[in-house]
Every structure is written in C-alpha cells, then in structure tokens.
Write an enzyme that holds these catalytic residues in place. Structure first.
Site, PDB file in Angstrom:
ATOM      1  CG  ASN A   1      -0.368  -0.379   2.356  1.00 45.02           C
ATOM      2  OD1 ASN A   1       0.776   0.709   2.603  1.00 45.02           O
ATOM      3  ND2 ASN A   1      -0.515  -1.335   3.226  1.00 45.02           N
TER       4      ASN A   1
ATOM      5  N   PRO B   1      -2.869 -11.637  10.116  1.00 42.14           N
ATOM      6  CG  PRO B   1      -0.725 -12.246  11.046  1.00 42.14           C
ATOM      7  CD  PRO B   1      -1.388 -12.196  10.168  1.00 42.14           C
TER       8      PRO B   1
END
Ligand code: C5P
Length: 408
Positions: A216, A311
């Site tokens: 990102n 996670p």
C-alpha cells in the site's frame, strides 16, 4: 554521571577572536557525554580551522548554506531538526544582529530560523560594541523570544581594552548550559522518560512470487515522526518498520521487516518489555495463500490470486494478559468517528488516532502534514489540527502521556 549524556548540541561559532576558546568548549561538552556538531561562519574560519573541530568532535564541520555535498549528506533542515539545542559561542554583534532580524543568508542564521530547539548564545565583542544601543536592542529582542544569554564577562579584552564583552570561559559556558538545560527541560520533554515505547510504521509487503508483492501507499513518515518525538520526550523507542526509505532518529532501536507475519514476530519479541504500543503501520489485511517459488508466467487474460487474512498485530498485543497501553490508528474515508470508535472497542484499545484519508485535496499517505481526531473510552475526544507530522506526533504523545497517567 555525565550531565550532557545523549544531548545533541549544535555548536555555532561566529567570527571573533574568542573562537579559539570554542575548541576547548567543544571538548568540555563532549566530556559530559554530548554529541557535538559544529557550524562555523566564514568569519570564524578566519580565526580557527574547521579541521580543529572535525578532529575534536569526530564529525564533519558545516560551513556553507548551499554546499551540495552537505545538502546530500544532511541538509540544513535535517541538521536543525537533529539538534537538541543550539549554542553559539562566540556570538558576535553581527551574528546577534542577524539572528534578531531573522536573516537566513548563511548556514548558522538559517539553522536558528529553522529550529524549534532552545538557542543559547555566549556573546563576545569589544566593550563599546556590547554597550551600543543597537546591540542592546538586538539582545532584548532575542531575550524576549526566549534566547538564553551566557555572559558576556568583564575583564581584559583582546583589543587591549578592559570592560564587559569577554566571552565566558568554556568551563563556565558548559556549567551554565547544563544548569539551563536542566531547568528548562519542560514537563513534556521529560514526560516519557523511563518509558519503553514499541511502534510499528510503514506498509507491509506480501509476496506473490520472487519478484512481485502486494502493498500500500504508506510512507512510514507518521510512525517515524512519532518515534523521533517520543525519543525527544525521553522514551526508549523500538521501531518495527516495514519497507520505507526513511532514516530513523539514531537513538531509536530500529527493526526492519517486510511482511505482516514478520512484523508480528518482531512485535511479539519486543512487547513484554514495552509500556506503550503504538500501531501506526498500514498492515496488509491479506496475504497470498500460497507464495509461488518461481516467477508467475503470464498466460490467460485474467488470473486469480487467493488471499487469506493476516493476523491483526494490534489486536494480538491488546489482548495479551499483561498488555502495554495500546494506541491504534484508523485511516478512514467516511464516518470517521463511528469507525474509529468501533475499532477502539473491538480492538480493546486505550486510544485511537483517526485520520480522514478520503480527501483527495489533502492526501495523508506520503504527505509531510497530517491532522488527527483522537478518541479514547468514555467519549474522550481531542482534535489535533493540521500541522507537520512532527508537530502532530508531539501533540499526540502529549495527549497519550495524559491518558497514560490516568490509566496507571
Ligand atoms: O482494522 P484496521 O486495519 O483499520 O485497523 C487499523 C489499526 O490496526 C492500525 O493501528 C494498524 O496499525 C492496526 N493493524 C494491525 N494489524 C493488521 C491490521 C491493522 O496491527 N493486520
């Protein structure tokens, strides 16, 4: 104990005969544990060679505002940001006048404008120059802006006259600086001393094959600014950083990672000794179910990748039995408060800092500025207005310190 341990002092030297005493001053500061970087005006170099200071401090001496080599290595803004304080000794009448008037046409005056670090000056000049109304007015202006004056002393002057205008002796300047730094250390500067902060920053990279990844636009700037500000507030900081092209404050313990799982491992190794966890990283929510060992060849017009959930690092920390104080970030494009408060609750956080990343005119990712809405349980809310990421980081940590005190 060394009274200036870990202090980063920018020693400015302007062009007076007392410049020769600055070599001893540099030595005395270093003996007290300070790291000293020297900036010399052109006048100062007529009295003493930069090489003397380079040898004494072990650091290159900075002399030019527009030196391409110096700019590449450490621009003047970075040098100004590096300093915990600026000490100008000797400070000539000319240098005092230039700083009082906000000039920025040489390196030393520019640094004084470009820093928010405390400025200390040890004037040195002929007694009549010191007594001149223009110098008096300049000194009053500087003092009214918070500049600290050391001396000048009285006595025999290099020009053969006797009077006020001698630079204070190096040992006296050292002692005055130590006393002044101790007494001016504001509550906020010391607010995090003795605290261990663990911070994540930057993006993560989720490998697709040996040459490709998912990631990102996070630049890491906000997390690095928080790490820097926390260090300056006295904290011991461990920064777990995804792939970014940033330099951390040298006092920060930096651990570089790539994927979300790497970041989780690094965080879990450090968390037991942390008082505060600040999760600024833009962690990829998903990773590839299977990372190909060989580069994927193009064939069909479309291809499918199967992703699995990563996670949640922040939640893994905030649900630990003996967890640190947890501050999360929420980058939202709409309904900022509702979503941020939702995360505060769901992730079991002590605080959340939300920013609106949906505003095309004011991008947050990669930008040097930011603004935040900070929320905490029981309807707590504070707005941190738009400012440099460094200023916003400092304001956020001041808020965190107050909350930390309330929850301890
Ligand atoms: O759920 P969301 O990704 O919006 O939550 C943002 C907060 O959670 C940030 O503080 C981010 O650093 C953290 N986070 C995390 N691990 C993830 C996803 C987000 O620590 N896998």
């Amino acid at each position: 104990m060394q009274a200036l341990k870990k202090k980063k002092i920018l020693l400015g030297i302007s062009g007076g005969i007392a410049a020769y005493k600055s070599a001893i001053l540099a030595r005395r500061l270093i003996e007290e544990g300070a790291t000293v970087k020297v900036v010399m005006s052109s006048g100062a170099q007529a009295f003493i060679q930069p090489l003397t200071f380079q040898a004494l401090t072990g650091n290159p001496v900075h002399t030019d505002l527009l030196d391409p080599a110096a700019e590449a290595a450490m621009g003047h803004i970075e040098l100004a940001r590096w300093a915990d304080c600026i000490l100008i000794a000797p400070a000539t009448a000319n240098t005092l006048a230039r700083i009082a008037n906000g000039l920025s046409d040489d390196l030393l005056s520019t640094l004084c404008l470009a820093t928010d670090a405390p400025l200390f000056v040890a004037p040195a000049m002929n007694r009549l120059m010191w007594a001149n109304a223009a110098t008096t007015a300049n000194c009053e202006t500087l003092a009214s802006r918070g500049v600290h004056f050391f001396g000048p002393g009285e006595g025999f002057q290099a020009c053969g006259e006797v009077g006020s205008g001698r630079m204070m002796e190096p040992e006296d300047i050292r002692d005055a600086l130590i006393a002044s730094l101790n007494s001016t250390a504001s509550a906020s500067e010391l607010a995090l001393s003795g605290k261990n902060l663990l911070i994540t920053a930057g993006p993560t990279r989720e490998a697709i094959d040996p040459v490709r990844y998912l990631s990102n636009h996070s630049s890491g700037k906000m997390g690095f600014a928080i790490a820097d500000a926390a260090t300056k507030m006295g904290a011991s900081v461990t920064l777990v950083a995804g792939p970014v092209s940033l330099t951390a404050n040298p006092d920060v313990k930096r651990i570089d990672v790539s994927s979300a799982n790497d970041m989780l491992d690094a965080v879990m190794q450090q968390v037991s000794t942390s008082d505060v966890f600040i999760s600024v990283a833009a962690v990829a929510d998903y990773r590839l179910e299977e990372v190909k060992e060989q580069k994927i060849k193009k064939s069909d017009d479309t291809m499918q990748l199967t992703l699995v959930r990563n996670p949640d690092i922040l939640k893994s920390v905030s649900t630990l039995p003996n967890r640190p104080f947890c501050l999360g970030f929420a980058a939202e494009t709409e309904n900022v408060e509702e979503h941020a408060r939702g995360k505060l609750k769901n992730k079991n956080l002590d605080m959340i800092a939300a920013n609106n990343v949906g505003n095309k005119d004011n991008p947050v990712f990669g930008s040097d500025t930011n603004s935040l809405d900070v929320y905490w349980p029981e309807d707590g809310h504070s707005k941190i207005p738009s400012g440099s990421k460094h200023d916003v980081a400092k304001a956020l940590l001041e808020l965190l310190t107050q909350r930390l005190e309330n929850t301890e």
